[in-house]
Scaffold this active site. Structure first.
Site, PDB file in Angstrom:
ATOM      1  N   ASP A   9     -76.658 -30.546   7.821  1.00 38.79           N
ATOM      2  CA  ASP A   9     -75.265 -30.385   8.263  1.00 38.79           C
ATOM      3  C   ASP A   9     -74.912 -31.593   9.131  1.00 38.79           C
ATOM      4  OD1 ASP A   9     -72.754 -28.992   8.782  1.00 38.79           O
ATOM      5  OD2 ASP A   9     -73.498 -28.621  10.798  1.00 38.79           O
ATOM      6  N   SER A  10     -73.633 -31.687   9.510  1.00 33.09           N
ATOM      7  CA  SER A  10     -73.223 -32.765  10.404  1.00 33.09           C
ATOM      8  C   SER A  10     -73.749 -32.513  11.820  1.00 33.09           C
ATOM      9  CB  SER A  10     -71.700 -32.839  10.462  1.00 33.09           C
ATOM     10  OG  SER A  10     -71.191 -31.643  11.033  1.00 33.09           O
ATOM     11  N   CYS A  72     -73.171 -27.445   4.884  1.00 33.53           N
ATOM     12  CA  CYS A  72     -71.980 -28.077   5.447  1.00 33.53           C
ATOM     13  C   CYS A  72     -70.917 -28.043   4.355  1.00 33.53           C
ATOM     14  CB  CYS A  72     -72.309 -29.524   5.813  1.00 33.53           C
ATOM     15  SG  CYS A  72     -70.872 -30.496   6.310  1.00 33.53           S
ATOM     16  N   GLU A 151     -69.960 -28.248  18.817  1.00 31.31           N
ATOM     17  CA  GLU A 151     -71.003 -29.258  19.076  1.00 31.31           C
ATOM     18  C   GLU A 151     -71.247 -29.425  20.570  1.00 31.31           C
ATOM     19  OE1 GLU A 151     -73.164 -31.110  17.177  1.00 31.31           O
ATOM     20  OE2 GLU A 151     -72.485 -29.867  15.513  1.00 31.31           O
ATOM     21  N   CYS A 183     -66.198 -23.567   7.358  1.00 35.34           N
ATOM     22  CA  CYS A 183     -66.958 -24.623   8.035  1.00 35.34           C
ATOM     23  C   CYS A 183     -68.111 -23.882   8.685  1.00 35.34           C
ATOM     24  CB  CYS A 183     -66.095 -25.312   9.089  1.00 35.34           C
ATOM     25  SG  CYS A 183     -67.028 -26.405  10.190  1.00 35.34           S
ATOM     26  N   HIS A 185     -69.713 -24.404  11.191  1.00 37.45           N
ATOM     27  CA  HIS A 185     -69.653 -24.314  12.660  1.00 37.45           C
ATOM     28  C   HIS A 185     -68.890 -23.066  13.128  1.00 37.45           C
ATOM     29  CE1 HIS A 185     -70.843 -28.566  12.599  1.00 37.45           C
ATOM     30  NE2 HIS A 185     -70.940 -28.547  13.915  1.00 37.45           N
TER      31      HIS A 185
HETATM   32  N1  DGL Z   1     -70.187 -27.850   9.574  1.00 33.11           N
HETATM   33  C1  DGL Z   1     -69.469 -28.706   8.732  1.00 33.11           C
HETATM   34  C2  DGL Z   1     -68.702 -27.984   7.673  1.00 33.11           C
HETATM   35  O1  DGL Z   1     -69.131 -26.918   7.269  1.00 33.11           O
HETATM   36  C3  DGL Z   1     -68.816 -29.949   9.267  1.00 33.11           C
HETATM   37  C4  DGL Z   1     -68.032 -29.909  10.536  1.00 33.11           C
HETATM   38  C5  DGL Z   1     -67.690 -31.334  10.930  1.00 33.11           C
HETATM   39  O2  DGL Z   1     -68.630 -32.088  11.176  1.00 33.11           O
HETATM   40  O3  DGL Z   1     -66.504 -31.700  10.945  1.00 33.11           O
HETATM   41  O4  DGL Z   1     -67.727 -28.450   7.171  1.00 33.11           O
END
Ligand code: DGL
Length: 269
Positions: A9-10, A72, A151, A183, A185
């Site tokens: 993931d990011s 992600c 984050e 997302c 996150h």
């Molecule tokens: N967690 C990621 C997603 O599912 C990326 C969030 C990001 O880095 O902008 O899209």
């Protein structure tokens, strides 16, 4: 040596998928990479996200994983096909599993999707939802402020609640009964999102359904871990390890309490 499931993931978002894989498949070893130094991916171009995803896959492939999970949405939207043609192991993304879960959850056929700018602009969810059920109505909205808040570990602050309220104000006025957290996150913000949207709206995270897909593929290939010993997971991040570890410990809690975890910071970038 036990072959692992590699996940990326990011940043910390993919841990929401990792936790569900740990819960459903406790014998499986996970190697996780969070690209915290280059997060967020949401505002980046597709080319950048594809390049970063390739670099991380190149790094993870050295560990000889039996599967790669792109945990992600932003990377799944633009790089899933590329990675599938690049490696010989199965590659699982999070968008089709999330779409399937939303279609089974909705009664009214009105589905909302929130995600990063990259995911929303790609139209990947709308496409995946309509492929399963062409008559659904989809309302999509980018929430660019959410992933950076997560984050930084700010899940419960009053500012976070205010940001969630403001970001979701227009979605609240729509007749959706199901909202995809598009997302990885966003499950960290389940509480404020549920509160703002109201209890009549079902929140869908891709994590459950993605973990089920992982399980089905490994089962069909006869590759489910057979060892009775609990695995030693490995976590890597490209940025500040302290904050990553802190968030991971809070989120994964019991799943990493009783057995060893290795934390490392590779310099692939
Ligand atoms: N967690 C990621 C997603 O599912 C990326 C969030 C990001 O880095 O902008 O899209």
């Amino acid at each position: 040596m036990q072959q692992a499931i590699a996940m990326l993931d990011s940043g910390v978002g993919g841990l929401t998928v990792a936790r569900e894989v740990m819960r459903q498949l406790p014998q499986e070893k996970i190697i996780y990479f969070g690209d915290t130094a280059r997060s967020p991916y949401g505002p980046r171009t597709s080319e950048e996200v594809r390049l970063f995803t390739r670099q991380i896959v190149d790094y993870l492939i050295q560990y000889n994983p039996k599967m790669i999970v792109i945990a992600c949405n932003t990377a799944t939207a633009v790089a899933l096909d590329d990675i599938r043609s690049y490696v010989s192991v199965p590659v699982v993304g999070v968008i089709n599993p999330g779409a399937r879960a939303a279609i089974s959850a909705t009664d009214s056929g009105y589905i909302g999707v929130i995600g990063t700018e990259g995911t929303i602009h790609s139209g990947a969810y709308e496409h995946a939802l309509k492929r399963i059920s062409p008559q659904v109505e989809v309302v999509s909205q980018a929430c660019p402020k959410f992933a950076p808040i997560v984050e930084r570990g700010l899940f419960r602050s009053e500012d976070t609640w205010q940001t969630v309220r403001e970001s979701l104000a227009s979605l609240r006025a729509t007749p959706i009964d199901t909202l995809i957290l598009g997302c990885t996150h966003y499950p960290f913000l389940t509480e404020p999102i549920q509160e703002v949207m109201g209890s009549q709206v079902k929140l869908i995270s891709s994590a459950d359904e993605t973990a089920r897909e992982v399980s089905t593929i490994l089962h069909d290939k006869g590759q489910l871990a057979s060892s009775t010993q609990l695995p030693i997971h490995q976590f890597f991040c490209s940025g500040d390890a302290a904050i990553f570890q802190d968030i991971a410990r809070q989120w994964l809690g019991e799943h990493i309490q009783d057995f060893p975890v290795v934390w490392q910071v590779p310099h692939i970038i």
